[in-house]
Design a protein around this motif. Structure first.
Motif, short mmCIF file in Angstrom:
data_model
loop_
_atom_site.label_atom_id
_atom_site.label_comp_id
_atom_site.label_asym_id
_atom_site.label_seq_id
_atom_site.Cartn_x
_atom_site.Cartn_y
_atom_site.Cartn_z
N LEU A 65 0.84 -1.20 0.00
CA LEU A 65 0.00 0.00 0.00
C LEU A 65 0.87 1.25 0.00
N ASP A 66 0.33 2.31 -0.59
CA ASP A 66 1.10 3.56 -0.53
C ASP A 66 0.97 4.16 0.87
N GLN A 71 -1.46 5.36 6.27
CA GLN A 71 -1.76 6.37 7.28
C GLN A 71 -3.26 6.45 7.53
N SER A 72 -4.04 6.38 6.47
CA SER A 72 -5.49 6.42 6.59
C SER A 72 -6.00 5.25 7.42
N LEU A 83 -10.20 -0.38 3.34
CA LEU A 83 -9.04 -1.10 2.84
C LEU A 83 -9.16 -2.60 3.06
N MET A 84 -9.66 -3.00 4.23
CA MET A 84 -9.82 -4.44 4.51
C MET A 84 -10.85 -5.07 3.58
N LEU A 85 -11.94 -4.36 3.32
CA LEU A 85 -12.95 -4.89 2.41
C LEU A 85 -12.39 -5.05 0.99
N ALA A 86 -11.57 -4.10 0.58
CA ALA A 86 -10.97 -4.16 -0.75
C ALA A 86 -9.81 -5.16 -0.81
#
Length: 116
Positions: A65-66, A71-72, A83-86
């Motif tokens: 991940l960038d 950070q998000s 992010l976890m869902l993706a």
């Protein structure tokens, strides 16, 4: 029914499956990479163990991940959920849902205490 969440290529998930098979513990296997992760399942896991416990910041997926996404995820619960869902491989694993509790990671002693 006990459910084990993991991915086929994870060595620790293989150890968990072998332990369950060896002790004849009935379970259902859910491959997060193949079968995915939906909001209902994610919220169930978050309710049981917490978002910080679920987020695997040592995974290959995390490292790819960038910095802005990392950070998000660290600072924003909704960002982490998205992010976890993706990327379901951002979840620590294996995750063993016994119905009463969720065990994160493979802990031989905890698996040995499961009903056969």
């Amino acid at each position: 029914m006990i459910t084990l969440y993991g991915i086929k290529t994870c060595d620790t998930c293989r150890k968990a499956r072998k332990a369950l098979d060896t002790q004849d513990t009935p379970y259902r296997y859910h491959d997060l990479r193949e079968q995915g992760l939906d909001e209902t399942l994610l919220e169930h896991l978050v309710d049981r163990v917490g978002l910080a416990t679920l987020l695997n910041t040592r995974s290959t997926t995390w490292r790819s991940l960038d910095a802005a996404d990392q950070q998000s995820a660290k600072n924003d619960a909704e960002g982490a959920r998205s992010l976890m869902l993706a990327n379901p491989t951002l979840l620590k694993r294996p995750l063993l849902d016994t119905g009463d509790r969720v065990i994160v990671g493979f802990k031989h002693d905890e698996y040995a205490d499961l009903p056969h």
